[in-house]
Design a protein around this motif. Structure first.
Motif, short mmCIF file in Angstrom:
data_model
loop_
_atom_site.label_atom_id
_atom_site.label_comp_id
_atom_site.label_asym_id
_atom_site.label_seq_id
_atom_site.Cartn_x
_atom_site.Cartn_y
_atom_site.Cartn_z
N CYS A 97 38.23 33.42 38.05
CA CYS A 97 38.36 32.26 37.16
C CYS A 97 38.44 30.95 37.95
CB CYS A 97 39.58 32.42 36.27
SG CYS A 97 39.80 31.07 35.10
N CYS A 109 44.78 30.27 37.94
CA CYS A 109 44.59 31.54 37.22
C CYS A 109 44.06 32.64 38.13
CB CYS A 109 43.64 31.31 36.03
SG CYS A 109 43.26 32.80 35.12
N CYS A 135 41.70 28.82 29.72
CA CYS A 135 41.49 28.13 31.00
C CYS A 135 40.43 27.03 30.89
CB CYS A 135 41.11 29.13 32.08
SG CYS A 135 42.52 30.07 32.64
ZN LIG Z 1 41.54 31.88 33.80
#
Ligand SMILES: [Zn+2]
Length: 190
Positions: free
Chosen positions: A140, A145, A166
């Motif tokens: 990600c 994250c 996100c």
């Molecule tokens: Zn993420």
């Protein structure tokens, strides 16, 4: 998309909002049990100290291999031998089963221990490389994250583990950074 091996790697959980909720879930009994249930695998919970430490180093190696492949680095013979070693510790038997879609022959795990589970994880990772491409493995783009996933979109442009979470968070961060820059530029003009 979550797969057996990405679910395993993501036990190294990072607080995607940038807070203090990051934790290594691998050693937690609740995580171990949920993981086994999700993938219909069997092993002793909690895992022994030896199993846990092997799992942790296996996970960390797998995570770095996944990230290397996602950057376009080819799989080496050493990587291949390493995966084969882990797959060797879990045997399977063939079983004819009937499903809604008809009959199928499945490979069923023999043992109910964590080395068998690691063999299943290694095999699922190996299958990802067989069926698809290492280049579709993503980490990600939100630096807080780092969730590992497999990009199965047609455009191959998935940047975030989840666009609503996100993706939106990074949009807000970019917007704020831009506004901050603009206001400091204004101050400099005065
Ligand atoms: Zn993420």
């Amino acid at each position: 998309m979550d797969r057996l091996w990405t679910d395993f790697v993501n036990s190294d959980y990072h607080d995607w909002r940038g807070g203090d909720r990051s934790e290594d879930r691998l050693g937690k009994s609740s995580w171990q049990q949920d993981f086994l249930n999700r993938w219909q695998l069997e092993a002793q919970v909690p895992a022994s100290t030896e199993e846990e430490s092997t799992m942790r180093s296996f996970r960390d190696e797998l995570q770095s291999l996944a990230i290397r492949l996602s950057a376009g680095t080819p799989l080496t013979e050493k990587d291949q031998a390493w995966l084969n070693d882990f797959m060797r510790s879990g045997g399977v038997i063939r079983r004819l089963i009937s499903q809604d879609q008809g009959l199928d022959v499945k490979l069923v795990p023999i043992h109910a221990h964590w080395f068998q589970v690691m063999a299943e994880v290694a095999a699922d990772f190996a299958l990802t490389l067989v069926e698809g491409e290492g280049k579709r493995i993503r980490c990600c783009d939100n630096p807080d994250c780092r969730w590992v996933f497999y990009d199965d979109t047609r455009s191959r442009t998935q940047k975030y583990c989840d666009d609503k979470m996100c993706g939106n968070l990074m949009k807000v961060r970019r917007f704020r950074a831009k506004r901050k820059l603009e206001s400091s530029e204004k101050k400099n003009e005065v």
